[in-house]
Structures are given as C-alpha cells and as structure tokens.
Write a protein that holds these residues in place. Structure first.
Motif, PDB file in Angstrom:
ATOM      1  N   GLN A  44       0.759  -1.149  -0.036  1.00 12.11           N
ATOM      2  CA  GLN A  44      -0.155   0.016  -0.092  1.00 12.11           C
ATOM      3  C   GLN A  44       0.695   1.191   0.056  1.00 12.11           C
ATOM      4  O   GLN A  44       0.638   2.432  -0.633  1.00 12.11           O
ATOM      5  N   ASP A  45       2.066   1.216   0.568  1.00 13.61           N
ATOM      6  CA  ASP A  45       3.066   2.300   0.944  1.00 13.61           C
ATOM      7  C   ASP A  45       3.416   2.676  -0.861  1.00 13.61           C
ATOM      8  O   ASP A  45       3.553   3.915  -1.114  1.00 13.61           O
ATOM      9  N   ILE A  46       3.716   1.717  -1.470  1.00 15.00           N
ATOM     10  CA  ILE A  46       4.096   1.742  -3.006  1.00 15.00           C
ATOM     11  C   ILE A  46       2.965   2.431  -3.471  1.00 15.00           C
ATOM     12  O   ILE A  46       3.226   3.534  -4.316  1.00 15.00           O
ATOM     13  N   LEU A  47       1.813   1.918  -3.618  1.00 11.31           N
ATOM     14  CA  LEU A  47       0.813   2.679  -4.044  1.00 11.31           C
ATOM     15  C   LEU A  47       0.279   3.863  -3.896  1.00 11.31           C
ATOM     16  O   LEU A  47      -0.025   4.942  -4.662  1.00 11.31           O
ATOM     17  N   SER A  48       0.621   4.327  -2.581  1.00 10.62           N
ATOM     18  CA  SER A  48       0.374   5.673  -2.074  1.00 10.62           C
ATOM     19  C   SER A  48       1.511   6.615  -2.648  1.00 10.62           C
ATOM     20  O   SER A  48       1.264   7.658  -2.963  1.00 10.62           O
ATOM     21  N   MET A  49       2.687   5.990  -2.994  1.00 10.21           N
ATOM     22  CA  MET A  49       3.751   6.913  -3.439  1.00 10.21           C
ATOM     23  C   MET A  49       3.523   7.112  -4.906  1.00 10.21           C
ATOM     24  O   MET A  49       3.725   8.302  -5.177  1.00 10.21           O
ATOM     25  N   LEU A  50       2.820   6.111  -5.554  1.00 10.23           N
ATOM     26  CA  LEU A  50       2.520   6.425  -7.055  1.00 10.23           C
ATOM     27  C   LEU A  50       1.285   7.672  -7.130  1.00 10.23           C
ATOM     28  O   LEU A  50       1.339   8.042  -8.092  1.00 10.23           O
ATOM     29  N   ASN A  51       0.550   7.499  -6.096  1.00 11.64           N
ATOM     30  CA  ASN A  51      -0.555   8.397  -6.071  1.00 11.64           C
ATOM     31  C   ASN A  51      -0.049   9.776  -6.041  1.00 11.64           C
ATOM     32  O   ASN A  51      -0.596  10.786  -6.446  1.00 11.64           O
ATOM     33  N   ALA A  52       1.091   9.942  -5.182  1.00  9.78           N
ATOM     34  CA  ALA A  52       1.658  11.274  -4.813  1.00  9.78           C
ATOM     35  C   ALA A  52       2.692  11.758  -5.978  1.00  9.78           C
ATOM     36  O   ALA A  52       2.954  13.006  -5.921  1.00  9.78           O
ATOM     37  N   LEU A  53       2.706  10.874  -6.850  1.00 13.13           N
ATOM     38  CA  LEU A  53       3.850  11.113  -7.880  1.00 13.13           C
ATOM     39  C   LEU A  53       3.170  12.209  -9.061  1.00 13.13           C
ATOM     40  O   LEU A  53       2.039  11.596  -9.510  1.00 13.13           O
ATOM     41  N   HIS A  54       3.659  13.469  -8.998  1.00 12.28           N
ATOM     42  CA  HIS A  54       3.090  14.285  -9.989  1.00 12.28           C
ATOM     43  C   HIS A  54       4.006  14.767 -10.917  1.00 12.28           C
ATOM     44  O   HIS A  54       5.328  15.290 -10.379  1.00 12.28           O
ATOM     45  N   ARG A  55       3.806  14.686 -12.167  1.00  9.66           N
ATOM     46  CA  ARG A  55       4.911  15.056 -13.279  1.00  9.66           C
ATOM     47  C   ARG A  55       3.855  15.762 -14.305  1.00  9.66           C
ATOM     48  O   ARG A  55       2.722  15.660 -14.529  1.00  9.66           O
ATOM     49  N   PRO A  56       4.888  16.450 -15.206  1.00  8.59           N
ATOM     50  CA  PRO A  56       4.101  17.195 -16.292  1.00  8.59           C
ATOM     51  C   PRO A  56       3.125  16.339 -17.144  1.00  8.59           C
ATOM     52  O   PRO A  56       3.672  15.318 -17.356  1.00  8.59           O
ATOM     53  N   ARG A  57       2.100  16.915 -17.417  1.00  5.76           N
ATOM     54  CA  ARG A  57       0.966  16.152 -17.865  1.00  5.76           C
ATOM     55  C   ARG A  57       1.535  15.604 -19.464  1.00  5.76           C
ATOM     56  O   ARG A  57       0.998  14.569 -19.683  1.00  5.76           O
ATOM     57  N   LEU A  58       2.238  16.216 -20.156  1.00  4.49           N
ATOM     58  CA  LEU A  58       3.044  15.607 -21.325  1.00  4.49           C
ATOM     59  C   LEU A  58       3.593  14.320 -21.032  1.00  4.49           C
ATOM     60  O   LEU A  58       3.534  13.477 -21.961  1.00  4.49           O
ATOM     61  N   LEU A  59       4.451  14.295 -19.953  1.00  3.05           N
ATOM     62  CA  LEU A  59       5.152  13.181 -19.682  1.00  3.05           C
ATOM     63  C   LEU A  59       4.478  12.200 -19.345  1.00  3.05           C
ATOM     64  O   LEU A  59       4.795  10.979 -19.829  1.00  3.05           O
TER      65      LEU A  59
END
Length: 101
Positions: A2-17
C-alpha cells in the motif's frame, strides 16, 4: 504494498510526460522492458521493481528540473512507462474475483 501505491498516487509530473507514459504503457511487456532499465538477470517482484523504478525516476526528475545536460527525456519516458505498466499489473493483482457459492 500500500505504501508503494500511495507513493505512486503522490507522484506528479508534467501532463505531457504522463500522457506519453500512459500511451506507451499500452504496449508494456515486463520481460522486454525491465531488463533494459534494471539490468539483466532474474526479474524482481512487482513491488521491488516499482521501488527501484521510482528511485531511477526521481534521479531523472532531479536532472530535468536542474536542466542537467545529461538528462535524457527518452529514458525518463521509458522509466515512466515501466512505472505505469508495473503499477497496472500490481493493482490488477490486488483485485481478486469474488466467488459465489
């Protein structure tokens, strides 16, 4: 996990990327992509692969933000494709079908 999935949800990168990564993830094949990114040998489990991919992506994002001349946009997208692909596999594995008796 679940920690991995929460880390993924917190990942914010430019929309185009992220859009490029989602499109590329449609053709993601674990056996072909991961050895190129993580090194050859036995493939790690999905969680371990995601953790390593997140570390690589973090380094690439730091290079991107610093406008480092060694930054590779193609490698960054390739790593993001693997992250999206692995997270889809991990999320699909968590959903277990219910059996009616």
């Amino acid at each position: 996990m679940q920690d991995i999935l929460s880390m993924l949800n917190a990942l914010h990168r430019p929309r185009l990327l992220m859009r490029a990564a989602r499109i590329g993830a449609e053709d993601y094949r674990r056996a072909a992509h991961l050895p190129r990114l993580l090194g050859y040998g036995q493939l790690p489990r999905h969680g371990a692969a995601l953790v390593r991919l997140m570390e690589i992506e973090s380094e690439l994002n730091t290079q991107r933000l610093a406008e480092d001349s060694s930054y590779s946009l193609l490698r960054h997208i390739d790593v993001l494709i693997a992250i999206v692909g692995e997270s889809r596999i991990l999320r699909a594995a968590q959903v277990t079908p219910t059996v009616k008796t």
